[in-house]
Design an enzyme around this catalytic site. Structure first.
Site, mmCIF file in Angstrom:
data_model
loop_
_atom_site.group_PDB
_atom_site.id
_atom_site.type_symbol
_atom_site.label_atom_id
_atom_site.label_comp_id
_atom_site.label_asym_id
_atom_site.label_seq_id
_atom_site.Cartn_x
_atom_site.Cartn_y
_atom_site.Cartn_z
ATOM 1 N N CYS A 1 -37.406 -21.807 -6.525
ATOM 2 C CA CYS A 1 -38.563 -22.711 -6.622
ATOM 3 C C CYS A 1 -39.106 -23.129 -5.257
ATOM 4 O O CYS A 1 -40.064 -23.892 -5.187
ATOM 5 C CB CYS A 1 -38.211 -23.938 -7.455
ATOM 6 N N CYS A 39 -34.926 -23.183 -1.635
ATOM 7 C CA CYS A 39 -34.416 -22.553 -2.856
ATOM 8 C C CYS A 39 -35.129 -21.216 -3.086
ATOM 9 O O CYS A 39 -36.357 -21.145 -3.007
ATOM 10 C CB CYS A 39 -34.663 -23.495 -4.027
ATOM 11 N N CYS A 66 -34.745 -26.875 -10.020
ATOM 12 C CA CYS A 66 -34.788 -25.749 -10.973
ATOM 13 C C CYS A 66 -33.416 -25.310 -11.471
ATOM 14 O O CYS A 66 -33.304 -24.326 -12.188
ATOM 15 C CB CYS A 66 -35.524 -24.566 -10.354
ATOM 16 N N CYS A 100 -29.715 -26.465 -7.185
ATOM 17 C CA CYS A 100 -31.018 -27.033 -6.852
ATOM 18 C C CYS A 100 -31.343 -28.073 -7.925
ATOM 19 O O CYS A 100 -31.265 -27.791 -9.117
ATOM 20 C CB CYS A 100 -32.068 -25.930 -6.834
ATOM 21 N N CYS A 111 -20.842 -24.970 0.778
ATOM 22 C CA CYS A 111 -20.597 -23.533 0.954
ATOM 23 C C CYS A 111 -21.589 -22.809 0.040
ATOM 24 O O CYS A 111 -21.462 -22.836 -1.179
ATOM 25 C CB CYS A 111 -19.149 -23.265 0.552
#
Ligand SMILES: [Zn+2]
Length: 152
Positions: A68, A65, A117, A114, A137
């Protein structure tokens, strides 16, 4: 392995519990991200197809991510979808990703975020390759590739 039925179940009935949570204000996110990363990851934007740096990369490693640094996907589940966005058939683990029904633009889609976060990543569709049949995607701008270190 996750299937479309389980993805829909998460989106409708609630998501798996994340290992931890990271919560910051928009001001804090803006300090750490580029304007384009902020627009996509924190404001649910979409990058232009074929514009993302990670689209054509197939190096071994983990896709983390951008906000985070939690691992989201890895290179073993990445495939060339031809859509112009990095595409994966599974998350790196079941509770890495959060799913929400997205009815923007007059379509019903499943948004993926995510789970730690809430960064916007992209969408998941039921037209991926077997055996999972899933196609995640994902915007390049929402991730950073952590290349695998090969010891020789
Ligand atoms: Zn995150």
């Amino acid at each position: 392995m996750l299937t479309w039925k389980e993805v829909i179940n998460f989106a409708v009935n609630g998501n798996p519990t994340p290992d931890k949570r990271v919560e910051k204000t928009d001001t804090e996110w803006r300090k750490q991200l580029t304007p384009e990363q902020f627009r996509i990851a924190r404001q649910k934007g979409t990058e232009r197809p074929h514009s993302g740096a990670l689209c054509t990369i197939h190096d071994a490693g983990k896709y983390n991510c951008i906000c985070c640094n939690a691992p989201l996907f890895d290179s073993t589940i990445k495939f060339s979808s031809g859509t112009g966005w990095p595409s994966f058939t599974q998350p790196i683990k079941e509770n890495a990703i959060k799913y929400e029904k997205d009815t923007a633009f007059g379509m019903v889609r499943v948004e993926v975020m995510c789970n730690i976060c809430d960064a916007h990543l992209g969408h998941v569709f039921p037209d991926g390759p077997e055996p999972s049949g899933l196609r995640y995607c994902i915007n390049s701008e929402s991730m950073q590739l952590e290349k695998e270190v090969v010891n020789e």
